[in-house]
Design a protein around this motif. Structure first.
Motif, PDB file in Angstrom:
ATOM      1  N   ALA A 163       1.031  -1.425  -0.162  1.00 65.72           N
ATOM      2  CA  ALA A 163       0.256  -0.024   0.049  1.00 65.72           C
ATOM      3  C   ALA A 163       1.251   1.619   0.415  1.00 65.72           C
ATOM      4  CB  ALA A 163      -1.533  -0.196   1.185  1.00 65.72           C
ATOM      5  N   VAL A 164       2.127   0.989   0.480  1.00 71.03           N
ATOM      6  CA  VAL A 164       3.123   1.878   0.526  1.00 71.03           C
ATOM      7  C   VAL A 164       4.179   2.609  -0.413  1.00 71.03           C
ATOM      8  CG1 VAL A 164       2.559   2.842   2.688  1.00 71.03           C
ATOM      9  CG2 VAL A 164       4.375   1.532   2.330  1.00 71.03           C
ATOM     10  N   GLY A 165       4.063   1.716  -1.502  1.00 76.80           N
ATOM     11  CA  GLY A 165       4.478   1.065  -2.867  1.00 76.80           C
ATOM     12  C   GLY A 165       5.735   0.130  -2.800  1.00 76.80           C
ATOM     13  N   TYR A 166       6.151  -0.183  -1.419  1.00 77.41           N
ATOM     14  CA  TYR A 166       6.877  -1.512  -1.289  1.00 77.41           C
ATOM     15  C   TYR A 166       6.354  -2.797  -1.413  1.00 77.41           C
ATOM     16  CZ  TYR A 166       9.014   3.060  -0.829  1.00 77.41           C
ATOM     17  OH  TYR A 166       9.747   4.456  -1.774  1.00 77.41           O
ATOM     18  N   PRO A 167       6.611  -3.449  -2.400  1.00 77.78           N
ATOM     19  CA  PRO A 167       5.972  -5.058  -2.104  1.00 77.78           C
ATOM     20  C   PRO A 167       7.181  -5.993  -1.502  1.00 77.78           C
ATOM     21  CG  PRO A 167       6.298  -3.869  -4.764  1.00 77.78           C
ATOM     22  CD  PRO A 167       6.770  -3.111  -3.562  1.00 77.78           C
ATOM     23  N   THR A 168       6.424  -6.870  -0.909  1.00 79.33           N
ATOM     24  CA  THR A 168       7.488  -7.745  -0.097  1.00 79.33           C
ATOM     25  C   THR A 168       7.954  -8.531  -0.958  1.00 79.33           C
ATOM     26  OG1 THR A 168       5.879  -6.767   2.003  1.00 79.33           O
ATOM     27  CG2 THR A 168       7.310  -9.601   2.094  1.00 79.33           C
ATOM     28  N   LEU A 169       9.026  -9.093  -0.332  1.00 76.84           N
ATOM     29  CA  LEU A 169       9.571  -9.976  -1.362  1.00 76.84           C
ATOM     30  C   LEU A 169      10.198 -11.067  -0.335  1.00 76.84           C
ATOM     31  CD1 LEU A 169      12.916  -8.249  -2.758  1.00 76.84           C
ATOM     32  CD2 LEU A 169      10.807  -8.750  -3.667  1.00 76.84           C
ATOM     33  N   ARG A 170      10.727 -11.200   1.355  1.00 76.74           N
ATOM     34  CA  ARG A 170      10.604 -11.950   1.796  1.00 76.74           C
ATOM     35  C   ARG A 170      10.067 -11.730   3.141  1.00 76.74           C
ATOM     36  NH1 ARG A 170      16.285 -15.001   4.101  1.00 76.74           N
ATOM     37  NH2 ARG A 170      15.057 -16.363   5.390  1.00 76.74           N
ATOM     38  N   LEU A 171       9.174 -12.510   3.557  1.00 76.29           N
ATOM     39  CA  LEU A 171       8.577 -12.152   5.301  1.00 76.29           C
ATOM     40  C   LEU A 171       9.301 -13.483   6.208  1.00 76.29           C
ATOM     41  CD1 LEU A 171       6.407 -10.188   6.253  1.00 76.29           C
ATOM     42  CD2 LEU A 171       4.803 -12.170   6.419  1.00 76.29           C
ATOM     43  N   VAL A 172       9.461 -13.113   6.876  1.00 73.86           N
ATOM     44  CA  VAL A 172       9.418 -13.515   8.131  1.00 73.86           C
ATOM     45  C   VAL A 172       9.497 -13.462   9.895  1.00 73.86           C
ATOM     46  CG1 VAL A 172      11.763 -14.937   9.645  1.00 73.86           C
ATOM     47  CG2 VAL A 172      11.900 -14.567   7.272  1.00 73.86           C
ATOM     48  N   ARG A 173       8.585 -13.677  10.334  1.00 75.80           N
ATOM     49  CA  ARG A 173       7.866 -13.540  11.274  1.00 75.80           C
ATOM     50  C   ARG A 173       8.800 -14.042  12.918  1.00 75.80           C
ATOM     51  NH1 ARG A 173       1.861 -14.869  12.997  1.00 75.80           N
ATOM     52  NH2 ARG A 173       2.672 -16.930  13.064  1.00 75.80           N
ATOM     53  N   TRP A 174       9.134 -12.568  13.653  1.00 73.25           N
ATOM     54  CA  TRP A 174      10.398 -13.191  14.020  1.00 73.25           C
ATOM     55  C   TRP A 174      10.390 -13.604  15.441  1.00 73.25           C
ATOM     56  CZ3 TRP A 174      15.208 -14.903  13.499  1.00 73.25           C
ATOM     57  CH2 TRP A 174      16.051 -14.839  14.312  1.00 73.25           C
ATOM     58  N   SER A 175       8.972 -13.132  15.823  1.00 70.76           N
ATOM     59  CA  SER A 175       8.792 -13.106  17.154  1.00 70.76           C
ATOM     60  C   SER A 175       6.926 -12.555  17.833  1.00 70.76           C
ATOM     61  CB  SER A 175       9.209 -11.985  18.339  1.00 70.76           C
ATOM     62  OG  SER A 175       9.159 -11.101  18.497  1.00 70.76           O
ATOM     63  N   ILE A 176       6.639 -13.516  18.574  1.00 68.89           N
ATOM     64  CA  ILE A 176       5.346 -12.716  18.916  1.00 68.89           C
ATOM     65  C   ILE A 176       4.802 -12.833  20.453  1.00 68.89           C
ATOM     66  CG2 ILE A 176       2.712 -13.811  19.568  1.00 68.89           C
ATOM     67  CD1 ILE A 176       3.600 -16.073  17.032  1.00 68.89           C
ATOM     68  N   GLY A 177       4.636 -11.339  21.433  1.00 67.38           N
ATOM     69  CA  GLY A 177       4.868 -11.464  22.323  1.00 67.38           C
ATOM     70  C   GLY A 177       6.810 -11.770  23.191  1.00 67.38           C
ATOM     71  N   ASP A 178       7.316 -12.269  23.619  1.00 64.73           N
ATOM     72  CA  ASP A 178       8.219 -12.840  24.362  1.00 64.73           C
ATOM     73  C   ASP A 178       8.724 -13.809  23.455  1.00 64.73           C
ATOM     74  OD1 ASP A 178       8.512 -10.524  25.641  1.00 64.73           O
ATOM     75  OD2 ASP A 178       7.500 -11.974  27.819  1.00 64.73           O
ATOM     76  N   TRP A 179       8.074 -14.381  22.597  1.00 68.22           N
ATOM     77  CA  TRP A 179       8.191 -16.269  22.052  1.00 68.22           C
ATOM     78  C   TRP A 179       9.088 -15.399  20.876  1.00 68.22           C
ATOM     79  CZ3 TRP A 179       2.963 -16.354  24.157  1.00 68.22           C
ATOM     80  CH2 TRP A 179       3.258 -16.735  25.109  1.00 68.22           C
ATOM     81  N   THR A 180      10.536 -16.289  20.471  1.00 74.60           N
ATOM     82  CA  THR A 180      10.821 -15.940  19.050  1.00 74.60           C
ATOM     83  C   THR A 180      11.588 -17.336  18.841  1.00 74.60           C
ATOM     84  OG1 THR A 180      12.650 -14.713  18.357  1.00 74.60           O
ATOM     85  CG2 THR A 180      13.190 -15.746  20.941  1.00 74.60           C
ATOM     86  N   VAL A 181      11.883 -17.230  17.474  1.00 71.48           N
ATOM     87  CA  VAL A 181      12.359 -18.383  16.717  1.00 71.48           C
ATOM     88  C   VAL A 181      14.353 -17.963  16.736  1.00 71.48           C
ATOM     89  CG1 VAL A 181      11.214 -19.088  15.164  1.00 71.48           C
ATOM     90  CG2 VAL A 181      12.066 -17.174  14.950  1.00 71.48           C
ATOM     91  N   GLU A 182      14.751 -17.241  17.295  1.00 69.18           N
ATOM     92  CA  GLU A 182      15.790 -16.795  17.552  1.00 69.18           C
ATOM     93  C   GLU A 182      16.675 -18.222  17.614  1.00 69.18           C
ATOM     94  OE1 GLU A 182      19.360 -13.781  19.167  1.00 69.18           O
ATOM     95  OE2 GLU A 182      17.250 -13.313  20.042  1.00 69.18           O
ATOM     96  N   GLY A 183      18.037 -18.887  17.234  1.00 71.48           N
ATOM     97  CA  GLY A 183      18.443 -19.992  17.760  1.00 71.48           C
ATOM     98  C   GLY A 183      18.013 -21.213  17.040  1.00 71.48           C
ATOM     99  N   LEU A 184      16.137 -20.923  16.902  1.00 76.84           N
ATOM    100  CA  LEU A 184      16.203 -22.046  16.167  1.00 76.84           C
ATOM    101  C   LEU A 184      15.644 -22.202  14.753  1.00 76.84           C
ATOM    102  CD1 LEU A 184      13.883 -24.655  17.392  1.00 76.84           C
ATOM    103  CD2 LEU A 184      12.049 -23.029  17.299  1.00 76.84           C
ATOM    104  N   ALA A 185      16.392 -23.862  13.827  1.00 78.60           N
ATOM    105  CA  ALA A 185      16.395 -23.852  12.409  1.00 78.60           C
ATOM    106  C   ALA A 185      14.958 -24.149  12.066  1.00 78.60           C
ATOM    107  CB  ALA A 185      17.328 -24.921  12.058  1.00 78.60           C
ATOM    108  N   PRO A 186      14.961 -23.385  10.293  1.00 82.27           N
ATOM    109  CA  PRO A 186      13.874 -23.377   9.849  1.00 82.27           C
ATOM    110  C   PRO A 186      13.213 -25.510   9.508  1.00 82.27           C
ATOM    111  CG  PRO A 186      15.428 -22.777   8.604  1.00 82.27           C
ATOM    112  CD  PRO A 186      16.261 -22.698   9.363  1.00 82.27           C
ATOM    113  N   GLY A 187      12.322 -25.649  10.409  1.00 82.30           N
ATOM    114  CA  GLY A 187      11.519 -26.968  10.409  1.00 82.30           C
ATOM    115  C   GLY A 187      11.435 -27.553  11.681  1.00 82.30           C
ATOM    116  N   ARG A 188      12.251 -26.601  12.375  1.00 81.43           N
ATOM    117  CA  ARG A 188      12.486 -27.695  13.683  1.00 81.43           C
ATOM    118  C   ARG A 188      11.613 -26.543  15.319  1.00 81.43           C
ATOM    119  NH1 ARG A 188      15.759 -31.451  14.297  1.00 81.43           N
ATOM    120  NH2 ARG A 188      16.307 -31.369  16.362  1.00 81.43           N
TER     121      ARG A 188
END
Length: 182
Positions: free
Chosen positions: A151-176
Protein backbone atom coordinates in the motif's frame (compact mmCIF):
# COMPACT_ATOMS: atom_id res chain seq x y z
CA UNK A 1 -0.09 -26.82 32.53
CA UNK A 2 -0.78 -26.08 28.85
CA UNK A 3 1.65 -27.34 26.23
CA UNK A 4 3.19 -24.65 24.01
CA UNK A 5 5.32 -25.36 20.93
CA UNK A 6 7.59 -22.82 19.23
CA UNK A 7 8.02 -23.84 15.57
CA UNK A 8 10.17 -22.21 12.89
CA UNK A 9 7.91 -22.71 9.87
CA UNK A 10 9.82 -23.00 6.61
CA UNK A 11 8.75 -21.28 3.40
CA UNK A 12 6.12 -23.29 1.50
CA UNK A 13 4.62 -25.09 4.51
CA UNK A 14 0.90 -24.74 5.27
CA UNK A 15 -0.04 -23.67 8.82
CA UNK A 16 -2.29 -26.69 9.24
CA UNK A 17 -1.85 -30.42 9.74
CA UNK A 18 -3.69 -31.61 6.62
CA UNK A 19 -4.01 -30.37 3.04
CA UNK A 20 -7.32 -30.84 1.31
CA UNK A 21 -6.94 -27.84 -1.00
CA UNK A 22 -5.34 -29.26 -4.14
CA UNK A 23 -4.66 -32.47 -6.00
CA UNK A 24 -0.92 -31.92 -5.53
CA UNK A 25 0.17 -32.62 -1.96
CA UNK A 26 1.68 -29.62 -0.19
CA UNK A 27 3.89 -29.66 2.89
CA UNK A 28 1.99 -29.26 6.18
CA UNK A 29 2.76 -29.10 9.90
CA UNK A 30 2.40 -32.90 10.11
CA UNK A 31 5.62 -33.20 8.08
CA UNK A 32 7.46 -31.64 11.04
CA UNK A 33 5.41 -32.07 14.22
CA UNK A 34 4.08 -35.46 15.32
CA UNK A 35 2.50 -34.34 18.60
CA UNK A 36 -1.20 -35.03 19.14
CA UNK A 37 -3.58 -32.39 20.43
CA UNK A 38 -1.66 -29.21 19.56
CA UNK A 39 -3.07 -26.64 17.16
CA UNK A 40 -1.73 -23.41 15.63
CA UNK A 41 -2.42 -20.23 17.58
CA UNK A 42 -2.96 -18.07 14.52
CA UNK A 43 -1.69 -18.56 11.01
CA UNK A 44 1.33 -17.82 8.90
CA UNK A 45 0.93 -17.78 5.13
CA UNK A 46 2.46 -20.56 3.05
CA UNK A 47 4.87 -18.06 1.47
CA UNK A 48 5.94 -16.63 4.83
CA UNK A 49 8.48 -18.11 7.25
CA UNK A 50 9.28 -18.04 10.91
CA UNK A 51 7.50 -18.30 14.21
CA UNK A 52 4.33 -20.29 14.52
CA UNK A 53 3.07 -21.08 18.01
CA UNK A 54 1.05 -24.23 18.65
CA UNK A 55 -0.71 -25.17 21.86
CA UNK A 56 -3.21 -27.57 23.40
CA UNK A 57 -5.20 -24.99 25.38
CA UNK A 58 -8.05 -22.96 23.85
CA UNK A 59 -7.68 -20.03 26.24
CA UNK A 60 -3.96 -19.71 25.54
CA UNK A 61 -4.61 -20.07 21.82
CA UNK A 62 -7.11 -17.18 21.96
CA UNK A 63 -4.76 -15.05 24.08
CA UNK A 64 -2.03 -15.43 21.46
CA UNK A 65 -4.10 -15.05 18.30
CA UNK A 66 -7.11 -12.86 19.13
CA UNK A 67 -6.48 -9.22 18.09
CA UNK A 68 -8.38 -8.02 21.19
CA UNK A 69 -5.32 -8.90 23.28
CA UNK A 70 -2.99 -6.84 21.02
CA UNK A 71 -0.06 -9.23 21.38
CA UNK A 72 2.96 -7.82 19.54
CA UNK A 73 4.07 -9.73 16.42
CA UNK A 74 7.45 -8.71 14.99
CA UNK A 75 8.49 -9.43 11.41
CA UNK A 76 11.67 -9.02 9.38
CA UNK A 77 10.45 -7.87 5.99
CA UNK A 78 12.51 -7.65 2.82
CA UNK A 79 10.86 -5.17 0.45
CA UNK A 80 11.52 -4.18 -3.12
CA UNK A 81 12.82 -0.62 -3.30
CA UNK A 82 14.34 1.90 -0.92
CA UNK A 83 11.67 3.21 1.49
CA UNK A 84 12.10 6.73 2.78
CA UNK A 85 11.16 8.07 6.21
CA UNK A 86 7.84 9.45 4.86
CA UNK A 87 6.93 5.92 3.68
CA UNK A 88 7.79 4.43 7.07
CA UNK A 89 5.73 7.17 8.76
CA UNK A 90 2.68 6.05 6.77
CA UNK A 91 3.10 2.53 8.17
CA UNK A 92 3.63 3.95 11.67
CA UNK A 93 0.37 5.93 11.51
CA UNK A 94 -1.70 3.14 9.96
CA UNK A 95 -2.48 2.34 6.36
CA UNK A 96 -5.86 2.23 4.63
CA UNK A 97 -6.48 -1.24 3.21
CA UNK A 98 -9.62 -2.57 1.52
CA UNK A 99 -10.82 -3.86 4.91
CA UNK A 100 -10.17 -0.54 6.70
CA UNK A 101 -7.37 1.27 8.49
CA UNK A 102 -4.65 -0.73 10.18
CA UNK A 103 -3.56 0.08 13.70
CA UNK A 104 -0.29 2.00 13.93
CA UNK A 105 2.78 -0.20 13.51
CA UNK A 106 6.29 0.07 14.89
CA UNK A 107 8.58 0.26 11.84
CA UNK A 108 12.29 0.75 11.34
CA UNK A 109 14.72 0.33 8.48
CA UNK A 110 17.36 -2.26 9.49
CA UNK A 111 20.52 -3.83 8.14
CA UNK A 112 20.10 -7.22 6.50
CA UNK A 113 19.32 -9.59 9.40
CA UNK A 114 21.36 -12.74 9.95
CA UNK A 115 18.77 -15.27 8.78
CA UNK A 116 18.89 -18.75 7.31
CA UNK A 117 18.89 -18.96 3.51
CA UNK A 118 15.45 -19.26 1.96
CA UNK A 119 14.63 -22.21 -0.27
CA UNK A 120 13.90 -21.23 -2.99
CA UNK A 121 15.95 -18.02 -2.80
CA UNK A 122 14.44 -14.58 -3.37
CA UNK A 123 14.82 -13.34 -6.92
CA UNK A 124 17.53 -10.72 -7.29
CA UNK A 125 17.07 -7.80 -9.67
CA UNK A 126 20.20 -5.84 -10.51
CA UNK A 127 18.32 -2.62 -11.32
CA UNK A 128 15.94 -2.63 -8.32
CA UNK A 129 17.31 -2.30 -4.79
CA UNK A 130 15.79 -4.06 -1.82
CA UNK A 131 15.64 -3.10 1.85
CA UNK A 132 14.86 -4.73 5.19
CA UNK A 133 12.33 -3.48 7.72
CA UNK A 134 11.45 -4.59 11.23
CA UNK A 135 7.67 -4.24 11.58
CA UNK A 136 5.70 -4.88 14.76
CA UNK A 137 1.92 -5.06 14.59
CA UNK A 138 -0.73 -5.77 17.20
CA UNK A 139 -3.47 -7.17 15.01
CA UNK A 140 -3.55 -10.03 12.54
CA UNK A 141 -5.49 -9.49 9.35
CA UNK A 142 -5.03 -11.82 6.41
CA UNK A 143 -1.65 -11.10 4.73
CA UNK A 144 -1.58 -7.79 6.60
CA UNK A 145 2.13 -6.96 6.52
CA UNK A 146 2.36 -7.75 2.80
CA UNK A 147 -0.68 -5.59 2.07
CA UNK A 148 0.68 -2.75 4.22
CA UNK A 149 4.06 -2.59 2.48
CA UNK A 150 2.40 -2.82 -0.94
CA UNK A 151 0.00 0.00 0.00
CA UNK A 152 2.95 2.37 0.51
CA UNK A 153 4.65 1.24 -2.71
CA UNK A 154 7.11 -1.41 -1.49
CA UNK A 155 6.09 -5.00 -2.30
CA UNK A 156 7.27 -7.66 0.14
CA UNK A 157 9.85 -10.10 -1.20
CA UNK A 158 10.45 -12.10 1.99
CA UNK A 159 8.53 -12.16 5.26
CA UNK A 160 9.89 -13.77 8.42
CA UNK A 161 7.88 -13.63 11.66
CA UNK A 162 10.58 -13.31 14.30
CA UNK A 163 8.56 -13.08 17.49
CA UNK A 164 5.15 -13.07 19.12
CA UNK A 165 5.19 -11.44 22.54
CA UNK A 166 8.28 -12.85 24.30
CA UNK A 167 8.51 -16.00 22.14
CA UNK A 168 11.01 -15.98 19.28
CA UNK A 169 12.62 -18.26 16.69
CA UNK A 170 16.09 -16.98 17.53
CA UNK A 171 18.49 -19.95 17.43
CA UNK A 172 15.85 -22.31 16.02
CA UNK A 173 16.52 -23.67 12.51
CA UNK A 174 13.70 -23.82 9.95
CA UNK A 175 11.60 -26.96 10.36
CA UNK A 176 12.63 -27.36 14.01
CA UNK A 177 10.45 -26.94 17.10
CA UNK A 178 10.81 -26.89 20.85
CA UNK A 179 8.55 -26.69 23.87
CA UNK A 180 8.29 -23.34 25.58
CA UNK A 181 6.83 -21.96 28.78
CA UNK A 182 3.30 -20.58 28.28
Amino acid sequence: MPKLIVFNKPFGVLSQFTDRGTETARSTLSDFIQLKGVYPAGRLDRDSEGLLLLCDDGRLQARISDPRFKMAKTYFVQVEGDPQEKDLDQLRKGVRLKDGMTRPAEVELIATPDLWPRDPPIRERKTVPDSWLRITIREGRNRQVRRMTAAVGYPTLRLVRWSIGDWTVEGLAPGRWQEATP
